[in-house]
Design an enzyme around this catalytic site. Structure first.
Site, PDB file in Angstrom:
ATOM      1  N   CYS A   2      -3.155 -76.138 -85.612  1.00 30.39           N
ATOM      2  CA  CYS A   2      -2.517 -74.971 -86.179  1.00 30.39           C
ATOM      3  C   CYS A   2      -1.089 -75.286 -86.569  1.00 30.39           C
ATOM      4  CB  CYS A   2      -2.535 -73.837 -85.150  1.00 30.39           C
ATOM      5  SG  CYS A   2      -4.163 -73.511 -84.431  1.00 30.39           S
ATOM      6  N   ASP A  97      -9.399 -73.277 -75.510  1.00 30.96           N
ATOM      7  CA  ASP A  97      -8.531 -74.243 -74.839  1.00 30.96           C
ATOM      8  C   ASP A  97      -7.094 -73.725 -74.769  1.00 30.96           C
ATOM      9  OD1 ASP A  97      -8.262 -74.511 -77.616  1.00 30.96           O
ATOM     10  OD2 ASP A  97      -7.851 -76.660 -77.528  1.00 30.96           O
TER      11      ASP A  97
END
Length: 565
Positions: A2, A97
């Site tokens: 990201c 996660d």
């Protein structure tokens, strides 16, 4: 994978934070948000959904107690194992996660990084202590840039976001000069722009009371010293097991996963390791690029390796006509000099993959550094570019005052072995850091995630620790890797010589793209960096055949675009 941003201190506003997030929109096209975490503190995130695609895993991610807020870029490959360990003290509400990382931080604090197997760059804001904790993975796969001055601390995944926050674009003369003189891309904490720094790989950062503290959390030399050396047979079995497990971990995703394949032993070995996992091959897309030049294209090798398998192959072509436009696009996102036409060709693989709905790709990055695969390892040369007998640097074209600002990279030598010190240099200071930066930008530009099984830290440490003759034997490099690969691949592939050139860069730049090169470099003739007459002479020599290396020509083009956008 990201994009993350943060702005803390004087002048921090939601508007500025939102501009920073918008500058990184390509890194996370699935969701973005900004959260105010303190009186003058904002965190932001661009999400590329890979694991747990639900909205409950969106970031910035806040703890149940609302004390901690996390922004995270990357993947924690061992998140399932960590989740089990942490579940006795923590109730998980997602399967991401991201939440595992925050739960682990709450339990372990700054020691959390040693529990992680992955690629990561993250920041956690503690609203009680009014402290920001940030960390970067062992090898610096995921980026973390920051600016600290005038009672402000600003960070981001890409330099463009810092410019959007109002950070000035001022030349870092020492880094630029060193780039031309030594081929250096700066020290591990530097960039090409003054006052914009990066957190080195394997390091942690704490911002509190308007002060920045940085320390290294990963001691590679110590970890290597702790490796217990075994017999050749035992080492081979141990490494094979690590290779298989590292590959398996990197297939953890809730979206389609594919991989990049060339004719080299690294990606060929990756193919063999993937085949050994017994996945449904028809669901795993394979990508390779070509330039329609038989001197460089590896399509024949690739097709031969895939014969008898069900992996769908996607051939991604690059033509010289595409180079100028692609170069412009990538330069805007790199914002520092980057690799040549091979990087442009590689970028099109990610664009093609994203078009086909493949969000995650694996490749063989890191094997050359860990296994001693570059040709200059054979003679313990100080070279940082392989495949050339003449220096690729042309310092004669530089203005003398500018040239004097160059600083030869000061790189520690923590090992007694010359070979290991060269490998260490390439892992942490030269080859790998710049390749990781190039590849992060070209993959994220198209909203795709790149994973590198050969950079699993357990594998790198174990392989690096091996003696010389298991890496290089009788002139054969990556010797033990080739022995292991022979279990999965044809002999002709396993022992094929390394081919450093992947595209007809020097031919295109000197013939088909000559006019473009001249147009791009015209502005440099009067720039303070250069001696205009010497530059013209060097360009003329290149066009007349002095083109064993085209690195210096690409330096000129890259510089022109960044200095005169």
């Amino acid at each position: 994978m990201c994009g993350i941003i943060g702005i803390l201190g004087a002048g921090a506003t939601r508007e500025v934070a939102e501009k920073m997030v918008a500058a990184q929109a390509h890194r996370g096209p699935d969701f973005d948000a900004v959260r105010q975490v303190g009186e003058n503190e904002f965190l932001g995130h661009n999400r590329l959904s890979i694991i747990d695609l639900s909205g409950s895993a969106n970031q910035p991610f806040e703890s149940v107690c609302r004390r901690y807020t996390l922004v995270f870029n990357g993947e924690i490959y061992n998140y399932r194992e960590l989740q089990i360990q942490l579940s006795t003290d923590y109730t998980f509400k997602t399967q991401s996660d991201t939440e595992v990382l925050l739960a682990a931080y709450i339990k372990y604090g700054k020691e959390v990084t040693s529990y992680l197997n992955g690629m990561f760059s993250f920041a956690v804001y503690d609203a009680v202590e009014k402290t920001l904790f940030a960390a970067r993975d062992r090898f610096g796969v995921k980026p973390f840039y920051y600016y600290y001055a005038n009672d402000q601390f600003i960070f981001s995944s890409e330099i463009a976001a810092l410019f959007m926050a109002g950070v000035s674009k001022n030349i870092n003369y020492s880094v630029w000069s060193s780039y031309f003189v030594y081929g250096s891309y700066g020290a591990t904490d530097e960039t090409f722009w003054k006052n914009i720094r990066q957190l080195p790989g394997g390091s942690q950062l704490i911002f509190r009371n308007n002060a920045v503290e940085i320390k290294r959390w990963y001691d590679f030399a110590q970890r290597v010293a702790e490796v217990k050396l075994l017999s050749e047979i035992e080492s081979s079995l141990q490494i094979e097991e690590l290779l298989l497990h590292a590959t398996k971990l990197r297939f953890r995703a809730d979206v389609p996963v594919g991989f990049n394949l060339s004719g080299g032993v690294d990606s060929s070995t990756l193919l063999g390791l993937i085949k050994a996992q017994n996945f449904d091959e028809s669901l795993i897309n394979v990508f390779t690029f070509v330039c329609n030049d038989p001197r460089y294209d590896e399509l024949e090798w690739v097709r031969g390796m895939l014969a008898g398998t069900k992996f769908p192959l996607h051939v991604v072509p690059l033509e010289y006509r595409q180079v100028p436009e692609l170069f412009d696009e990538l330069s805007k996102h790199q914002l520092e000099p980057f690799g040549g036409i091979p990087t442009l060709a590689y970028s099109q693989i990610f664009k093609n993959a994203r078009h086909l709905g493949v969000k995650v790709l694996l490749d063989g990055q890191g094997a050359d550094e860990a296994w001693a695969g570059y040709d200059y390892y054979l003679n313990a040369s100080d070279s940082v570019i392989q495949g050339t007998s003449k220096s690729p640097f042309r310092i004669n074209v530089l203005d003398s005052e500018f040239r004097s600002r160059a600083e030869k990279p000061a790189i520690e030598k923590p090992f007694e072995s010359d070979l290991k010190n060269l490998q260490y240099r390439d892992l942490f200071h030269t080859k790998l850091p710049r390749a990781l930066r190039f590849n992060d930008r070209v993959s994220m530009l198209y909203g795709t995630e790149l994973r590198e099984p050969f950079l699993d830290y357990r594998l790198v440490e174990y392989v690096f620790a091996q003696p010389y003759d298991l890496k290089i034997k009788c002139g054969t490099q990556k010797w033990l890797l080739r022995q292991i690969a022979s279990k999965y691949l044809d002999h002709n592939i396993v022992y094929a010589p390394k081919r450093p050139l992947q595209t007809p860069q020097r031919e295109w730049l000197s013939i088909e793209l000559k006019t473009w090169v001249l147009e791009m470099t015209e502005c440099l003739k009067t720039h303070e960096f250069f001696d205009g007459k010497a530059l013209v002479h060097e360009l003329d020599a290149f066009f007349k055949g002095d083109n064993q290396s085209s690195f210096h020509i690409w330096q000129y083009i890259s510089s022109a675009k960044l200095l005169f956008p």
